[in-house]
Design a protein around this motif. Sequence first.
Motif, PDB file in Angstrom:
ATOM      1  N   VAL A 192       0.873  -1.294  -0.025  1.00  0.00           N
ATOM      2  CA  VAL A 192      -0.132   0.052  -0.008  1.00  0.00           C
ATOM      3  C   VAL A 192       0.793   1.304  -0.015  1.00  0.00           C
ATOM      4  CG1 VAL A 192      -1.572   1.315   1.179  1.00  0.00           C
ATOM      5  CG2 VAL A 192      -1.925  -0.845   1.095  1.00  0.00           C
ATOM      6  N   LYS A 193       1.969   1.279   1.168  1.00  0.00           N
ATOM      7  CA  LYS A 193       2.531   2.285   0.996  1.00  0.00           C
ATOM      8  C   LYS A 193       3.502   2.522  -0.439  1.00  0.00           C
ATOM      9  CE  LYS A 193       3.826   3.446   5.632  1.00  0.00           C
ATOM     10  NZ  LYS A 193       3.230   2.129   6.503  1.00  0.00           N
ATOM     11  N   ARG A 194       3.833   1.755  -1.095  1.00  0.00           N
ATOM     12  CA  ARG A 194       4.575   1.675  -2.018  1.00  0.00           C
ATOM     13  C   ARG A 194       3.817   2.291  -3.480  1.00  0.00           C
ATOM     14  NH1 ARG A 194       8.543  -3.555  -2.801  1.00  0.00           N
ATOM     15  NH2 ARG A 194       9.653  -3.238  -1.132  1.00  0.00           N
ATOM     16  N   TYR A 195       2.447   1.861  -3.440  1.00  0.00           N
ATOM     17  CA  TYR A 195       1.568   1.960  -4.522  1.00  0.00           C
ATOM     18  C   TYR A 195       0.546   3.050  -4.568  1.00  0.00           C
ATOM     19  CZ  TYR A 195       4.044  -1.399  -7.323  1.00  0.00           C
ATOM     20  OH  TYR A 195       4.917  -2.090  -8.062  1.00  0.00           O
ATOM     21  N   GLN A 196       0.081   3.534  -3.338  1.00  0.00           N
ATOM     22  CA  GLN A 196      -0.702   4.314  -3.164  1.00  0.00           C
ATOM     23  C   GLN A 196      -0.761   5.743  -3.976  1.00  0.00           C
ATOM     24  OE1 GLN A 196      -1.304   4.981   1.131  1.00  0.00           O
ATOM     25  NE2 GLN A 196       0.368   6.255   1.297  1.00  0.00           N
ATOM     26  N   ASP A 197       0.479   6.349  -3.888  1.00  0.00           N
ATOM     27  CA  ASP A 197       0.811   7.561  -4.607  1.00  0.00           C
ATOM     28  C   ASP A 197       0.914   7.412  -6.000  1.00  0.00           C
ATOM     29  OD1 ASP A 197       0.597   8.985  -2.419  1.00  0.00           O
ATOM     30  OD2 ASP A 197       2.881   8.881  -1.991  1.00  0.00           O
ATOM     31  N   LYS A 198       1.742   6.205  -6.268  1.00  0.00           N
ATOM     32  CA  LYS A 198       1.732   6.126  -7.956  1.00  0.00           C
ATOM     33  C   LYS A 198       0.572   5.815  -8.366  1.00  0.00           C
ATOM     34  CE  LYS A 198       6.175   3.623  -7.824  1.00  0.00           C
ATOM     35  NZ  LYS A 198       6.710   2.471  -7.978  1.00  0.00           N
ATOM     36  N   LEU A 199      -0.449   4.866  -8.059  1.00  0.00           N
ATOM     37  CA  LEU A 199      -1.837   4.828  -8.391  1.00  0.00           C
ATOM     38  C   LEU A 199      -2.576   5.952  -8.555  1.00  0.00           C
ATOM     39  CD1 LEU A 199      -2.430   1.229  -6.768  1.00  0.00           C
ATOM     40  CD2 LEU A 199      -1.893   1.578  -9.131  1.00  0.00           C
ATOM     41  N   PHE A 200      -2.406   6.792  -7.352  1.00  0.00           N
ATOM     42  CA  PHE A 200      -3.120   7.890  -7.336  1.00  0.00           C
ATOM     43  C   PHE A 200      -2.863   8.817  -8.511  1.00  0.00           C
ATOM     44  CE2 PHE A 200      -3.473  12.406  -5.484  1.00  0.00           C
ATOM     45  CZ  PHE A 200      -4.663  12.640  -5.719  1.00  0.00           C
ATOM     46  N   ASN A 201      -1.571   9.040  -8.768  1.00  0.00           N
ATOM     47  CA  ASN A 201      -1.180   9.798  -9.822  1.00  0.00           C
ATOM     48  C   ASN A 201      -1.668   9.356 -11.194  1.00  0.00           C
ATOM     49  OD1 ASN A 201       0.946  12.249  -9.369  1.00  0.00           O
ATOM     50  ND2 ASN A 201       1.242  10.681  -7.923  1.00  0.00           N
ATOM     51  N   PHE A 202      -1.770   8.020 -11.238  1.00  0.00           N
ATOM     52  CA  PHE A 202      -2.177   7.349 -12.643  1.00  0.00           C
ATOM     53  C   PHE A 202      -3.668   7.555 -12.701  1.00  0.00           C
ATOM     54  CE2 PHE A 202      -3.933   3.068 -14.181  1.00  0.00           C
ATOM     55  CZ  PHE A 202      -3.455   3.257 -15.545  1.00  0.00           C
ATOM     56  N   VAL A 203      -4.321   7.412 -11.699  1.00  0.00           N
ATOM     57  CA  VAL A 203      -5.923   7.318 -11.845  1.00  0.00           C
ATOM     58  C   VAL A 203      -6.359   8.943 -12.007  1.00  0.00           C
ATOM     59  CG1 VAL A 203      -8.107   6.952 -10.532  1.00  0.00           C
ATOM     60  CG2 VAL A 203      -6.351   5.231 -10.516  1.00  0.00           C
ATOM     61  N   MET A 204      -5.415   9.922 -11.507  1.00  0.00           N
ATOM     62  CA  MET A 204      -5.740  11.383 -11.548  1.00  0.00           C
ATOM     63  C   MET A 204      -5.728  11.529 -12.939  1.00  0.00           C
ATOM     64  SD  MET A 204      -6.667  13.237  -9.215  1.00  0.00           S
ATOM     65  CE  MET A 204      -5.964  14.963  -9.354  1.00  0.00           C
ATOM     66  N   ARG A 205      -5.029  10.769 -14.018  1.00  0.00           N
ATOM     67  CA  ARG A 205      -5.017  11.197 -15.485  1.00  0.00           C
ATOM     68  C   ARG A 205      -6.246  11.003 -16.071  1.00  0.00           C
ATOM     69  NH1 ARG A 205      -0.467  12.725 -12.680  1.00  0.00           N
ATOM     70  NH2 ARG A 205       0.194  14.624 -13.936  1.00  0.00           N
ATOM     71  N   TYR A 206      -7.155   9.912 -15.300  1.00  0.00           N
ATOM     72  CA  TYR A 206      -8.519   9.805 -15.851  1.00  0.00           C
ATOM     73  C   TYR A 206      -9.696  10.924 -15.428  1.00  0.00           C
ATOM     74  CZ  TYR A 206      -7.125   5.118 -17.453  1.00  0.00           C
ATOM     75  OH  TYR A 206      -6.537   3.941 -18.047  1.00  0.00           O
ATOM     76  N   PHE A 207      -9.179  11.227 -14.072  1.00  0.00           N
ATOM     77  CA  PHE A 207     -10.593  11.965 -13.674  1.00  0.00           C
ATOM     78  C   PHE A 207     -10.148  13.375 -13.463  1.00  0.00           C
ATOM     79  CE2 PHE A 207     -11.132   7.626 -11.956  1.00  0.00           C
ATOM     80  CZ  PHE A 207     -12.291   7.266 -12.207  1.00  0.00           C
TER      81      PHE A 207
END
Lengths: 203, 160
Positions: free
Chosen positions: A42-57
């Motif tokens: 969770v620590k490793r991926y929460q920000d990465k996934l957040f940045n990725f998903v922000m590009r959709y929304f």
Amino acid sequence: MTQSLLNLSLKSSAMDNPFKLSDEKLIARFVNGDINAYKELVKRYQDKLFNFVMRYFNNREQAEDVVQETLIKLYTHAHYYKDIALFSTWIYTIAKNNALTELRKNKVKKSNSMWTDDGKLIDIASNEIPLDEKVQNEIAVEKLNKYLLELPENFRMAVYLRDFEEHSYEEISMILEIPIGTIKSRINRGRIMLAEKLKSYKE
Amino acid sequence: MDKNIFEDRILDYLDGSMDFKERKEFESFLNDNDSYKSMVNDIKNNIKLMKSVEPLKVSKNFEERLQLKIESLSLNNNDKKSFLSSSARQWIFSGLSIFGILVLSFLFFQPNSNLVIADEKIQNEQKTLIESPSKNSNDEQIKELDQLDNFNGSFVNDKQ
């Protein structure tokens, strides 16, 4: 997997050096019942996934919801992960699918505003900031983000994964579930479109 | 070089995947066309800029919210499990009831069943006797007939 997430600060002895463990080893440990391995993922991926998903929304709240949904899926479906693909590819694919499902549910209106680093939305056009070098760079980044969001989704996500996240073509192909040739073409075309938009802005 | 061909080759140029000859050819084309050269430079700068962008961070309470969601999910699963076990109990109870009724029915109708079996047995034996009489019974019948003949013979002789 009925472990409680209470006592988040506790770390098992096996997790003393979590950075030495690959994502694939961590998920294997989690499947075998080590909750600290999940916390590390969770620590490793929460920000990465957040940045990725922000590009959709381009919507912080929605993006966080999608990331949470993705991480919950990781918690409940970890045993579905097969060692044939990188963990990052697998989790990004889940996040992408969740984001697309969410997009289908509520079509998000395109916004002219952009976010700042702390997540507040600002209207770039109305901001008249003294143009020292740092601010110029910040505005350039914001413009870049803004124009990136204006690209069609297919091009935007390919460019994002390549140039922001620096994934390999193979990984992008697996995440977006599109052939490598198409991915390369989309990245190339997306970069050209972005450059043209930024050029017209400068002029 | 055609514009489309040029655009298609930008990615290979930036990736450094062109061979020496191709690269030299591409670069000489750029040197002759300022607008294309400027486009490639813009793309290079944009890539550099994108790599320098500080990633966004999730909210401070992100992990806390995630934890709450997972805990509520676990609770729901436990509720679901207890619901399933109670429904399983219902099934087991129904099954046992039906089994009990069947056992009682069997016990209640057992004498009749024995009679039926006994009848069947007798009928089978009779059938066997009629369809395939044994060698012994044939011998006995022959003996009886012989005895009858002898008796009849002796009776005739006595009369004479």
